[in-house]
Design a protein around this motif. Structure first.
Motif, PDB file in Angstrom:
ATOM      1  N   LEU A 139     -13.530  -4.863 -16.029  1.00  0.00           N
ATOM      2  CA  LEU A 139     -15.134  -4.268 -16.104  1.00  0.00           C
ATOM      3  C   LEU A 139     -14.614  -3.113 -16.827  1.00  0.00           C
ATOM      4  N   GLY A 140     -13.599  -2.918 -17.706  1.00  0.00           N
ATOM      5  CA  GLY A 140     -13.440  -1.721 -19.005  1.00  0.00           C
ATOM      6  C   GLY A 140     -12.785  -0.599 -17.965  1.00  0.00           C
ATOM      7  N   VAL A 141     -12.507  -0.447 -16.724  1.00  0.00           N
ATOM      8  CA  VAL A 141     -11.996   0.771 -16.296  1.00  0.00           C
ATOM      9  C   VAL A 141     -10.675   0.806 -17.006  1.00  0.00           C
ATOM     10  N   GLU A 142     -10.503   2.322 -17.560  1.00  0.00           N
ATOM     11  CA  GLU A 142      -9.160   2.382 -18.264  1.00  0.00           C
ATOM     12  C   GLU A 142      -8.506   3.785 -17.572  1.00  0.00           C
ATOM     13  N   GLN A 143      -7.376   4.142 -18.075  1.00  0.00           N
ATOM     14  CA  GLN A 143      -6.636   5.353 -17.552  1.00  0.00           C
ATOM     15  C   GLN A 143      -7.566   6.506 -17.987  1.00  0.00           C
ATOM     16  N   GLY A 144      -7.717   7.186 -16.709  1.00  0.00           N
ATOM     17  CA  GLY A 144      -8.486   8.538 -16.765  1.00  0.00           C
ATOM     18  C   GLY A 144      -9.876   8.261 -16.115  1.00  0.00           C
ATOM     19  N   ASP A 145     -10.346   7.061 -16.397  1.00  0.00           N
ATOM     20  CA  ASP A 145     -11.654   6.559 -15.727  1.00  0.00           C
ATOM     21  C   ASP A 145     -11.887   6.875 -14.536  1.00  0.00           C
ATOM     22  N   ARG A 146     -13.128   7.399 -13.983  1.00  0.00           N
ATOM     23  CA  ARG A 146     -13.359   7.667 -12.297  1.00  0.00           C
ATOM     24  C   ARG A 146     -13.871   6.554 -11.712  1.00  0.00           C
ATOM     25  N   VAL A 147     -13.074   6.218 -10.468  1.00  0.00           N
ATOM     26  CA  VAL A 147     -13.960   5.327  -9.593  1.00  0.00           C
ATOM     27  C   VAL A 147     -14.163   5.958  -8.327  1.00  0.00           C
ATOM     28  N   ALA A 148     -15.547   5.782  -7.991  1.00  0.00           N
ATOM     29  CA  ALA A 148     -15.672   6.732  -6.837  1.00  0.00           C
ATOM     30  C   ALA A 148     -16.057   5.781  -5.445  1.00  0.00           C
ATOM     31  N   ALA A 149     -15.806   6.050  -4.316  1.00  0.00           N
ATOM     32  CA  ALA A 149     -16.330   5.099  -3.304  1.00  0.00           C
ATOM     33  C   ALA A 149     -17.320   6.278  -2.281  1.00  0.00           C
ATOM     34  N   SER A 172     -12.149   8.888  -6.416  1.00  0.00           N
ATOM     35  CA  SER A 172     -12.574  10.167  -5.535  1.00  0.00           C
ATOM     36  C   SER A 172     -13.671   9.430  -4.285  1.00  0.00           C
ATOM     37  N   SER A 173     -13.545   9.951  -3.315  1.00  0.00           N
ATOM     38  CA  SER A 173     -14.134   9.380  -2.158  1.00  0.00           C
ATOM     39  C   SER A 173     -15.082  10.123  -1.219  1.00  0.00           C
ATOM     40  N   CYS A 174     -16.188   9.938  -0.934  1.00  0.00           N
ATOM     41  CA  CYS A 174     -17.097  10.350  -0.018  1.00  0.00           C
ATOM     42  C   CYS A 174     -17.314   9.469   1.311  1.00  0.00           C
ATOM     43  N   ALA A 175     -17.670  10.220   2.252  1.00  0.00           N
ATOM     44  CA  ALA A 175     -17.795   9.413   3.729  1.00  0.00           C
ATOM     45  C   ALA A 175     -19.277   9.074   3.613  1.00  0.00           C
ATOM     46  N   PRO A 176     -19.521   7.930   4.233  1.00  0.00           N
ATOM     47  CA  PRO A 176     -21.047   7.390   4.282  1.00  0.00           C
ATOM     48  C   PRO A 176     -21.847   8.069   5.049  1.00  0.00           C
ATOM     49  N   GLU A 177     -21.252   9.091   6.093  1.00  0.00           N
ATOM     50  CA  GLU A 177     -21.962   9.874   6.857  1.00  0.00           C
ATOM     51  C   GLU A 177     -22.504  11.182   5.977  1.00  0.00           C
ATOM     52  N   MET A 178     -22.140  11.326   4.997  1.00  0.00           N
ATOM     53  CA  MET A 178     -22.606  12.586   3.936  1.00  0.00           C
ATOM     54  C   MET A 178     -23.847  12.049   3.582  1.00  0.00           C
ATOM     55  N   GLY A 179     -24.828  13.055   3.526  1.00  0.00           N
ATOM     56  CA  GLY A 179     -26.141  12.771   2.771  1.00  0.00           C
ATOM     57  C   GLY A 179     -25.895  12.527   1.274  1.00  0.00           C
ATOM     58  N   HIS A 180     -27.046  11.719   0.760  1.00  0.00           N
ATOM     59  CA  HIS A 180     -26.703  11.525  -0.678  1.00  0.00           C
ATOM     60  C   HIS A 180     -26.919  13.021  -1.517  1.00  0.00           C
ATOM     61  N   PRO A 192     -18.521   8.898 -12.397  1.00  0.00           N
ATOM     62  CA  PRO A 192     -17.741   7.863 -12.342  1.00  0.00           C
ATOM     63  C   PRO A 192     -18.331   6.767 -13.138  1.00  0.00           C
ATOM     64  N   LYS A 193     -17.227   5.746 -13.515  1.00  0.00           N
ATOM     65  CA  LYS A 193     -17.666   4.413 -13.944  1.00  0.00           C
ATOM     66  C   LYS A 193     -17.845   3.459 -13.105  1.00  0.00           C
ATOM     67  N   VAL A 194     -17.367   3.477 -11.986  1.00  0.00           N
ATOM     68  CA  VAL A 194     -17.751   2.187 -11.025  1.00  0.00           C
ATOM     69  C   VAL A 194     -17.707   2.969  -9.611  1.00  0.00           C
ATOM     70  N   LEU A 195     -18.736   2.616  -8.947  1.00  0.00           N
ATOM     71  CA  LEU A 195     -18.920   2.980  -7.550  1.00  0.00           C
ATOM     72  C   LEU A 195     -18.639   1.910  -6.706  1.00  0.00           C
ATOM     73  N   ILE A 196     -17.849   2.243  -5.567  1.00  0.00           N
ATOM     74  CA  ILE A 196     -17.836   1.105  -4.557  1.00  0.00           C
ATOM     75  C   ILE A 196     -18.245   1.620  -3.144  1.00  0.00           C
ATOM     76  N   ALA A 197     -19.474   0.934  -2.749  1.00  0.00           N
ATOM     77  CA  ALA A 197     -20.183   1.421  -1.760  1.00  0.00           C
ATOM     78  C   ALA A 197     -20.405   0.218  -0.394  1.00  0.00           C
ATOM     79  N   ALA A 198     -20.371   0.700   0.601  1.00  0.00           N
ATOM     80  CA  ALA A 198     -20.964  -0.247   1.741  1.00  0.00           C
ATOM     81  C   ALA A 198     -22.461   0.298   2.124  1.00  0.00           C
ATOM     82  N   ASP A 199     -23.073  -0.865   2.540  1.00  0.00           N
ATOM     83  CA  ASP A 199     -24.683  -0.566   2.960  1.00  0.00           C
ATOM     84  C   ASP A 199     -25.015   0.021   4.224  1.00  0.00           C
ATOM     85  N   GLY A 200     -24.026   0.409   4.945  1.00  0.00           N
ATOM     86  CA  GLY A 200     -23.954   1.021   6.061  1.00  0.00           C
ATOM     87  C   GLY A 200     -22.747   1.267   6.779  1.00  0.00           C
ATOM     88  N   TYR A 201     -22.595   1.777   7.963  1.00  0.00           N
ATOM     89  CA  TYR A 201     -21.540   1.877   8.538  1.00  0.00           C
ATOM     90  C   TYR A 201     -21.931   1.917  10.301  1.00  0.00           C
TER      91      TYR A 201
END
Length: 662
Positions: A139-149, A172-180, A192-201
């Motif tokens: 996906l083109g993620v390189e050293q120093g790029d940010r990936v958020a969850a 870098s991570s944020c909990a899903p109970e945190m408001g947007h 962040p270049k990539v965001l990894i997210a769940a649709d709920g919890y």
């Protein structure tokens, strides 16, 4: 007899002391350096006086390997600006998988779906980390790029973090109970270049849909080029998000894990302050600092051993989650509790600890205090045969909770109550497996941490309450803050009061026998039920309401006192604070900031006290509500509106503020 502070509640036996990782470390020092110490305090004093020798010994003891040389240990002579192990190259993920074992699981995951706990072996974990790392590279993620969850506490979150670490991307991570809104305050800073997210919890027996929140994040984070979707629930079609890649597709193709060895200070993750004044500070920690500090704290101070089972109740937006995952560095099995600790009933967590043979259990002090007040007696019907260590974190643990642990949980358990912060990854003061547990106290200052209590004149004091300071550098101090190019915000955060000395923002007292007591924050960060959040984040949510002109919030958590958080509001003209408005305020805070930060009381005041420069006077209000003389906490000459303090004095005398526990 009533328990008194300093009473000895537990003492480790000789066999446990000699089998500890700390004892092994001391034996190495004796064998390789001819060093012998009469007691823990003598060892700690050497570790501070001979700082470079100590951290060199840590690298040797844990056999960190990597490339290059551990020499020099330290360059530079004053904080901030020193650098650690400039010629050593390592990788956090590589250190993790050096501990892999076929005879025990790496992770055990329990959620609220009702399914049995799931075990993930070391080989399966490594396979998934390698697969995702390869995908991130494609996906083109390189050293120093940010990936958020934006993920709950589940195996995919661990996989994602380790995959990022392995290729040199910054996690870098944020909990899903945190408001947007709160999440955007954090992630918009780091792009962040990539965001990894769940649709709920799932939490508390309810399914929480976060599809709309993730859509908002995507709309306002143009830097995100790919969204990797982790399904929270099995039913329903995938969300209609842009640039979507499913987790299954991201991890379907096995690939060898090939960690890149990086500079000791290469960024590993970005974590955040609570946002007390403006946007949260984005703190950057390095691979090496995280590895050596986590190993030193978890293995030497907390005696986490290979094969132990480590469970800490932690949100993925809290540094304690990072510490939990750090248990893998010690070869422990990490237990992922995904959900409410009191669901489906208040005994469920204790059943899990007993059934799963948990060795080390960590939770917020509020959880233990709540179990005590609920009249629970977990030890009455369970053996807890594997439970060796209980860690109480997040806030000071009151005396009666110390007593409850040894009376109603387990008599032969090591109760520790470390204190540190997001800023340094783990603790300044914590525990040692060779020391007794004393009621109401933290056992000791950590090895290698030059921590003191300073009075207002900047002098160290013993057996007096003072500011917690650190006079020598630590490898886990932040490398820098993101978007702070000249370092001014970094210096202002820690070094503005005592130049060259770290001021942390806690009140601390060191006792005559080497223990210490934390008396809460000296700043205005709110650490409520284990979730840290700043007042500014609550103000943003509350003051967006047309009915509210101004607001101020303080948390009165203090040693021996449960958390009590009043919210003071200045209403718009003609508005009345009725029950409906109170509920709307609470609902907004729960939805857009944090469900853990709903106020205990909402109070109308005519004005919010402010300094001459216009800052809300949170700390003076907090001190006054905790019992300080109003005249001692705020000078009218330093206030823009001194008459405003009268309403807060009236509230303090109204009887609505809970009294200090006896």
């Amino acid at each position: 007899m009533p328990l008194e502070q300093g009473d000895i509640l537990w003492t480790p036996g000789k066999k446990r002391r000699e089998a500890s990782q700390l004892a092994r470390f001391e034996r190495m020092l004796a064998d390789t350096r001819g060093l012998h110490f009469a007691d823990y305090e003598a060892l700690r004093q050497w570790s501070v006086d001979s700082l470079e020798d100590f951290w060199r010994a840590i690298v040797e003891f844990f056999d960190l390997g990597g490339d290059g040389s551990p020499e020099p240990v330290l360059t530079g002579d004053q904080m901030p600006g020193v650098h650690w192990f400039p010629n050593l190259r390592i990788n956090f993920a590589e250190q993790i998988f050096r501990q892999s074992s076929d005879d025990r699981p790496a992770l055990i995951h329990r959620d609220e779906s009702g399914a049995p706990p799931r075990e993930i072996g070391w080989r399966e974990l490594e396979r998934d980390v390698g697969a995702l790392a390869a995908t991130l590279r494609r996906l083109g993620v390189e050293q120093g790029d940010r990936v958020a969850a934006y993920l709950p506490n589940r195996p995919e979150t661990v996989v994602a973090f380790l995959a990022c670490a392995s290729i040199g991307a910054i996690w870098s991570s944020c909990a899903p109970e945190m408001g947007h809104h709160v999440v955007l305050d954090r992630l918009s800073q780091i792009e962040p270049k990539v965001l990894i997210a769940a649709d709920g919890y799932r939490h508390g027996g309810k399914q929480h849909d976060r599809r709309a929140a993730v859509s908002e994040l995507l709309a306002k984070l143009p830097s995100v080029k790919t969204l990797i979707h982790v399904p929270a629930f099995s039913d329903g079609p995938p969300p209609e998000w842009r640039d979507l890649l499913s987790w299954a597709d991201a991890t379907k193709d096995a690939a060898p894990l090939e960690p890149v060895r990086l500079g000791f200070e290469h960024p590993l993750w970005i974590v955040y302050s609570s946002g007390t004044t403006g946007l949260p500070k984005a703190m950057v920690h390095g691979h090496g600092g995280a590895v050596v500090k986590l190993l030193k704290t978890l293995a030497l101070q907390a005696d986490l051993q290979p094969g132990d089972r480590d469970l800490i109740i932690a949100s993925t937006g809290w540094i304690v989650w990072n510490v939990l995952v750090g248990g893998l560095l010690c070869g422990a099995t990490v237990m992922l509790w995904d959900g409410h600790p009191g669901w489906p009933d208040r005994e469920a967590l204790w059943d899990f600890i007993d059934d799963q043979q948990v060795s080390m259990f960590g939770c917020g002090a509020a959880y233990l205090t709540g179990a005590m007040k609920d009249g629970l007696r977990p030890g009455a019907t369970r053996k807890f045969s594997a439970l060796k260590t209980l860690i109480s974190a997040g806030s000071p643990l009151p005396l009666d909770a110390f007593a409850w642990v040894y009376r109603d949980l387990k008599a032969d358990v090591w109760l520790t109550a470390p204190s540190g912060g997001t800023d340094i990854i783990t603790s300044f003061v914590s525990s040692a497996p060779t020391l007794p547990v004393r009621a109401g106290e933290i056992q000791c200052a950590e090895l290698g941490v030059a921590v003191f209590a300073f009075d207002e004149q900047g002098r160290p004091v013993e057996d007096e309450v003072g500011e917690l300071v650190v006079t020598k550098p630590l490898p886990s101090m932040p490398l820098f803050f993101w978007n702070d190019p000249d370092g001014s915000r970094y210096r202002e955060s820690y070094f503005d009061v005592y130049p060259g000395i770290w001021r942390h923002g806690d009140w601390i007292r060191f006792t005559p026998h080497g223990g210490c007591i934390i008396y809460g924050r000296s700043d205005t960060t709110i650490n409520r039920f284990g979730i840290r959040m700043g007042t500014a984040e609550i103000y943003r949510v509350v003051e967006e309401m047309d009915e509210i002109r101004d607001s101020l919030v303080v948390d009165l958590e203090y040693l021996g006192r449960p958390s009590f958080m009043p919210l003071f509001v200045v209403l718009a003209d003609g508005v009345v604070l009725d029950d409906a408005l109170k509920q709307r305020i609470i609902d907004r805070i729960r939805r857009f900031a944090s469900p853990r930060h709903a106020p205990d009381d909402i109070v109308v005041v005519p004005a919010i006290p402010r300094t001459l420069t216009g800052k809300k006077m949170e700390l003076p209000v907090r001190k006054m509500l905790l019992g300080a003389d109003p005249a001692s906490v705020a000078s009218p000459d330093a206030m823009a509106n001194p008459e405003s303090f009268a309403a807060f004095i009236d509230y303090a005398r109204s009887g609505r503020v809970p009294q200090m526990a006896a």
